[in-house]
Design a protein around this motif. Structure first.
Motif, mmCIF file in Angstrom:
data_model
loop_
_atom_site.group_PDB
_atom_site.id
_atom_site.type_symbol
_atom_site.label_atom_id
_atom_site.label_comp_id
_atom_site.label_asym_id
_atom_site.label_seq_id
_atom_site.Cartn_x
_atom_site.Cartn_y
_atom_site.Cartn_z
ATOM 1 N N GLY A 1 -35.887 -7.134 24.568
ATOM 2 C CA GLY A 1 -35.347 -5.800 24.247
ATOM 3 C C GLY A 1 -35.471 -5.540 22.752
ATOM 4 O O GLY A 1 -35.629 -6.475 21.958
ATOM 5 N N SER A 2 -35.349 -4.255 22.383
ATOM 6 C CA SER A 2 -35.604 -3.897 20.984
ATOM 7 C C SER A 2 -34.597 -4.522 20.017
ATOM 8 O O SER A 2 -34.968 -4.967 18.936
ATOM 9 N N SER A 3 -33.326 -4.628 20.403
ATOM 10 C CA SER A 3 -32.377 -5.179 19.428
ATOM 11 C C SER A 3 -32.574 -6.684 19.259
ATOM 12 O O SER A 3 -32.389 -7.215 18.158
ATOM 13 N N ASP A 4 -32.997 -7.381 20.336
ATOM 14 C CA ASP A 4 -33.281 -8.817 20.186
ATOM 15 C C ASP A 4 -34.523 -9.034 19.333
ATOM 16 O O ASP A 4 -34.572 -9.942 18.492
ATOM 17 N N ALA A 5 -35.544 -8.191 19.546
ATOM 18 C CA ALA A 5 -36.779 -8.306 18.738
ATOM 19 C C ALA A 5 -36.450 -8.058 17.263
ATOM 20 O O ALA A 5 -36.914 -8.772 16.372
ATOM 21 N N TYR A 6 -35.606 -7.051 17.029
ATOM 22 C CA TYR A 6 -35.196 -6.717 15.659
ATOM 23 C C TYR A 6 -34.495 -7.915 15.011
ATOM 24 O O TYR A 6 -34.793 -8.301 13.880
ATOM 25 N N LYS A 7 -33.578 -8.511 15.784
ATOM 26 C CA LYS A 7 -32.775 -9.616 15.243
ATOM 27 C C LYS A 7 -33.659 -10.809 14.877
ATOM 28 O O LYS A 7 -33.520 -11.386 13.800
ATOM 29 N N ILE A 8 -34.559 -11.155 15.774
ATOM 30 C CA ILE A 8 -35.444 -12.304 15.523
ATOM 31 C C ILE A 8 -36.337 -12.033 14.314
ATOM 32 O O ILE A 8 -36.431 -12.845 13.390
ATOM 33 N N LEU A 9 -37.006 -10.886 14.336
ATOM 34 C CA LEU A 9 -38.027 -10.643 13.310
ATOM 35 C C LEU A 9 -37.410 -10.429 11.927
ATOM 36 O O LEU A 9 -37.922 -10.936 10.937
ATOM 37 N N THR A 10 -36.290 -9.680 11.879
ATOM 38 C CA THR A 10 -35.728 -9.407 10.550
ATOM 39 C C THR A 10 -35.053 -10.643 9.948
ATOM 40 O O THR A 10 -34.872 -10.714 8.741
ATOM 41 N N SER A 11 -34.694 -11.605 10.813
ATOM 42 C CA SER A 11 -34.101 -12.822 10.247
ATOM 43 C C SER A 11 -35.150 -13.888 9.985
ATOM 44 O O SER A 11 -34.923 -14.808 9.194
ATOM 45 N N ALA A 12 -36.327 -13.765 10.633
ATOM 46 C CA ALA A 12 -37.361 -14.796 10.467
ATOM 47 C C ALA A 12 -38.388 -14.432 9.388
ATOM 48 O O ALA A 12 -38.904 -15.312 8.709
ATOM 49 N N ILE A 13 -38.666 -13.149 9.249
ATOM 50 C CA ILE A 13 -39.682 -12.744 8.267
ATOM 51 C C ILE A 13 -38.931 -12.397 6.983
ATOM 52 O O ILE A 13 -38.568 -11.238 6.733
ATOM 53 N N ILE A 14 -38.649 -13.444 6.238
ATOM 54 C CA ILE A 14 -37.795 -13.292 5.045
ATOM 55 C C ILE A 14 -38.376 -14.093 3.887
ATOM 56 O O ILE A 14 -39.106 -15.057 4.121
#
Ligand code: FMN
Length: 284
Positions: A67-80
């Motif tokens: 889902g979009s909020s899970d994708a957001y959570k993973i990507l915004t916390s991993a691509i840092i």
């Protein structure tokens, strides 16, 4: 200007702490150079010892199902860490807008391009996207520690008529080649012209969920107090930039180290040695 009472009523942003204890902000901490993690690294050595225990499994996330909020959570916390553009733009009617975007990067230096991308919901468009699409101009302002709260406040999803300059207390100053103002408190400002705009949809969908914008940098303005001694580059100790991590977390840039660029000439012999030893192990 907002009255003091109105300023006090503005709620502080919510804070996430990853379960770590939180310490007071240390204004004395400044960027410093250290040795690299492994000064004696040589070709073929790979990662430093004890990084990623191979007995621990990897958790996989299937982006075709997520889902979009899970994708957001993973990507915004991993691509840092992600750099942040504080973007100033004007609507077709001349209403100013200011907002931060961390889906932001340098694309190249010839031509000098930056990318900014907008996550679009069906409920509300991003005014910055509409403004850039209509007027083809914007400025990117690099956020330093000293005005991160003000910059953060401009992310409020306010009606288009709201002046985020007023809300944040940041000060506009005239740009040279584009109409949108630059941020006086930003030590680095980039005046940009729209170079490319593309609406994007998930595979097999017509729904526009993201817009990618490339901005052509027409002019950069650097406050002389943040210039390095060469006068032609920016000193991170002086700029004190901040970056975005996951959730509501920002990070500072407090340590750096140099690792020389690898020249093929200097590693060629080492590579030949590694190859020969690999071949002799495979075909003893
Ligand atoms: C640090 C930070 C980074 C953000 N990055 C993005 C981003 O890259 N893309 C995006 O669509 N929204 C991003 N947002 C949210 C927008 O800033 C927010 O939706 C804002 O209201 C947009 O303003 P506008 O509608 O006036 O353009 C970010 C917010 C913060 C606080």
């Amino acid at each position: 200007m907002l009255s003091l009472a109105a300023r006090r009523r503005l709620a502080p942003v919510s804070v996430r702490s990853y379960g770590f204890p939180r310490k007071p902000f240390n204004p004395e901490a400044a960027f410093q150079l250290t040795d690299p993690p492994n000064s004696s690294w040589k070709p073929g050595d790979g990662a430093n010892a004890r990084w990623l225990d191979p007995t621990i499994p990897r958790k996989s996330f299937d982006f075709t199902q997520l889902g979009s909020s899970d994708a957001y959570k993973i990507l915004t916390s991993a691509i840092i860490p992600r750099p942040i553009a504080l973007v100033s733009s004007l609507s077709a009617d001349g209403v100013p807008n200011l907002a931060p975007f961390s889906y932001f990067s340098m694309v190249g230096h010839i031509p000098p391009l930056v990318s900014v991308s907008f996550s679009l919901s069906q409920k509300r468009s991003k005014h910055t996207r509409e403004n850039i699409s209509a007027t083809k101009e914007f400025t990117v302002n690099i956020i330093s520690e000293s005005f991160v709260e003000a910059a953060n406040c401009t992310a409020a999803e306010a009606p288009a008529s709201v002046d985020e300059w007023l809300l944040s207390g940041l000060t506009p100053y005239p740009s040279t080649l584009v109409k949108p103002a630059s941020v006086m408190q930003a030590a680095v400002t980039l005046e940009c012209e729209l170079y490319f705009l593309k609406d994007l949809s998930p595979p097999n969908s017509e729904l526009i969920t993201t817009t990618l914008v490339l901005g052509l940098i027409k002019q950069a303005h650097i406050h002389e107090s943040v210039l390095a001694d060469d006068g032609a580059s920016v000193d991170p100790r002086k700029l004190r930039p901040i970056a975005r991590l996951g959730g509501t977390t920002y990070s500072r840039v407090l340590e750096g180290f140099d690792v020389e660029r690898t020249s093929w000439k200097t590693v060629k012999d080492a590579y030949d040695g590694i190859l020969t030893s690999k071949q002799s192990k495979e075909n003893p």
